[in-house]
Design a protein around this motif. Sequence first.
Motif, mmCIF file in Angstrom:
data_model
loop_
_atom_site.group_PDB
_atom_site.id
_atom_site.type_symbol
_atom_site.label_atom_id
_atom_site.label_comp_id
_atom_site.label_asym_id
_atom_site.label_seq_id
_atom_site.Cartn_x
_atom_site.Cartn_y
_atom_site.Cartn_z
ATOM 1 N N UNK A 79 -10.835 40.363 22.079
ATOM 2 C CA UNK A 79 -10.031 39.785 21.004
ATOM 3 C C UNK A 79 -8.971 38.815 21.490
ATOM 4 N N UNK A 80 -8.880 38.628 22.809
ATOM 5 C CA UNK A 80 -7.848 37.737 23.356
ATOM 6 C C UNK A 80 -8.433 36.350 23.614
ATOM 7 N N UNK A 81 -7.598 35.331 23.486
ATOM 8 C CA UNK A 81 -8.018 33.964 23.839
ATOM 9 C C UNK A 81 -7.406 33.636 25.198
ATOM 10 N N UNK A 82 -7.903 32.568 25.821
ATOM 11 C CA UNK A 82 -7.356 32.165 27.124
ATOM 12 C C UNK A 82 -5.868 31.874 26.997
ATOM 13 N N UNK A 83 -5.493 31.237 25.880
ATOM 14 C CA UNK A 83 -4.077 30.889 25.683
ATOM 15 C C UNK A 83 -3.209 32.129 25.494
#
Length: 882
Positions: A100-104
């Motif tokens: 659920x996490x993005x790179x940003x």
Amino acid sequence: RGTCLVIILCASCVSSGVAAGPRLNNNQLYKFSYTTEVLIDKARGSKEGSAGYRISSDVDVNLVWRDPSSKDDQLIKLAMSNLRIEPVSQTSEKKNILHGATTESVLGKTKLAALTKPFLLHLKNGKAKAFYSYWEEPTTIKNLKRGLASLLQVQLNTGKVVENDVSGRCTVEYKAVKGQVTRTKILETCNTAETGFTTHSKVLGVSSKASSVTVFTLEDGFIRSAVAEETHTLAVNVRKSTAAKVVSRQTLTLVGKEAGPVEAAGKDVAGVVKSVDTKLAAVGIVAEKVKSQCKGCPSLFEHWQAEKKQLEPASLSKATAPRSFLALIQSIRKASKDEILKVLKSADKASLPQVVDAVTSSQTTASLDAMLEFLNFTDAKGLVLQERFLYACGFASHPNERMLEALLDISKGKIGSTDIKESVVIIMGALVHKLCQKGGCNLPTVVKVKKMILDGPKSTNEESEVQMYLLALKNSLLLEAIPIFTKYAESEVGAYCTIALTALQRYDVSLMTSEVKQTVNRVYHQNRRIYEKNVRAAAADVILSSNPSYMEIKNLLLSIGNLPHEMNKYMLSKIQDIIRFQMPASKVLRQAMKDMISHNYDRFAKVGSSSAYSGFMAQSADVSSTYSLDILYSGSGILRRSNMNIYGASNGAMLHGLQVAIEAQGLESLIAATPDEGEEDLESFAGMSALLFDVQLRPVTFFKGYSDLMSKMFSMTGEPMNVVKGLILLSDHSEVIQLQSGLKANAEFQGGLAIDISGGMEISLWYRESKTSVNNRGALVVTGNITVDMDFLRTGVEVSFETEAALDFITTVQFSEYPFLVCMQMDKTTFPVSEYLTKYERLSSGKSIKSRKGRKMLIPGSEFPLHQENSNMCKKVFDSSW
């Protein structure tokens, strides 16, 4: 003519433009895909997969500038884009910390922007001359860029070169074959700014293996692909299954080419770099040190509050004690002097000695300063804490000169307790040995202390002080001390002789000169004067363990039959044990025993109760542990000397794990018996001496003098007297592993031991029976952690094992008749061994995932085998006591 040929060939090489390293084409943009991943696991791997993550990106590479006079002098621009972060192992959503996490969201806007900002590499003849980025960028980001830039560094010819890259300055071996180049980095040659420390003992230490190989394929003069794999494995020597590894992989693959920017004009690199961006700076290709900040971690005081219950005396025989001890050390190593003092001042009386063990074992400047401020050596009441501090110094895994200097200052000041005064000097000897082992024998403080302890024995007439200096020299193992021990081996004071002879036995056999051997033989054969039995027995031990000659053995065999009763039996038992256990002297013993004059029934049928026996405690592929029990009695049936030893051998090295010696003398008057020759005027005395992990501790006295003996006789409770109690940092290994990808791995391997050794002696005149006991209780925990911390994501693995054990050695003697009955028992209880594998991951947001797996086995208890004669006697002793 040959010289001319070489010059012509070299000139033709230059004119034809044979490339030394990869060359980029002008006005072309090279598009690569790049992945770097780090995997951490136990050495053999685990079913659920490794901990770790993969960073993927697109990379654009183009030529910015080339020196007109040299095609191999290039300034290259690299830019990363389309970044992705994912776990290396496929796992469920619940266990995936990045779900659920993005790179940003993982990196944060600032770090993501910094990582995608272009940077420059100055490549000359295939070597990195300079790396240009921005000083204000986070260190972890600069390091990741350095890892990528280092992949462009390659030599196209076979040979060895020294290169600077992200890992440091290393020797690298290249092998070039038809469009493919293999680069092998010889990791042990790498010079980096960050150094760690390790335990001085090979038996208790950590072994490591490392490899780094990169395979390049080339196309049109430039890199088509680069695949790098680097592996570091660390294992605990005594249990190689407790091992962890970190694997770093990098893959750079060319996916296409496009028309690129025009080459910049300029005379030199510096000018061109400024024209690209004035903020770009040569920040160095070698990785920078990363300061790890632990967000949300408890303070030292909070950590202590959570752990203190496990460090109370009642918990010391459980594995939770050394585990808490190791965790506390890690916290103390990050703490300031004031934070440490706060914990010392808040600890209650019961747990304070254990806190002293942990603070001293931490071996930081702050922890030593805190201890020196906290302890008051002028106060005799503080003996327990002062001795715990001194013993922890003696067992220090990587002591420095300052620790020795602190003890030297204490020894010069006012000390309230004589016992502490002795311990300070004895432990200084152990620190001298450890510092000399590390090459610090010429450090100013070491030189001062060496002079002090070498001159010590002749500087005083006080018997206790001479013994103190001799014990310090025994710990130091200085070569200059051998003549001193040789002199004191022939002393008129029995205690001096025993210390000197047991010290000589600790030296390498090659140092036993003919002069030393002649002295020891004179003592055994009493050529100049009569000696006590235990002194002669100690001399015999030195002869038999120092590569004895045929004549030395023959004379020793001929003496049997002319010795006091019990000593005859002891020597026979010793010889039989050497032959049975196949010790180094067994070969020459067998040879000498072919002579019927020295080996006959008259000599070898002597009766008595004294004995010597050796056996294996444990044997495995990693370590073998042996024990020996030597017991010598006086002719009246009272114990004269009992010596129990435990040795560990691993990696070709030997460790004297434990020695507990109990000595008694002058007790014949109690049972109206006649003392043996040379022992008529001995003062009543009984005491115990312990050597633990190659460190001789201050001997403990049970009683001294007839009046002291009588008062102790009537107040004897049968409770054993404590000799050593506390927590010991057995092994300690810390290193920073700079990976070629730019990531850093921190390896911390520690072993903690909670130990309680006690001994006692009871004499019952009514039952004409004596009993001596040595009780050993211990819990051991060894942990190995490898962690990769990138500020935004921390991942790691801990491998560990733990055990709790008890070993009792009891000797019962009934001296109502001769030969008296002796029963020796050496028992180990059933004990558990547990192994654990823990994996942990944590994001800078605070989200964390931890998994732990373990297995437990029970090792059955047993009574260690001794000789058959002992078994027969035990039967009689226990039958007669009914």
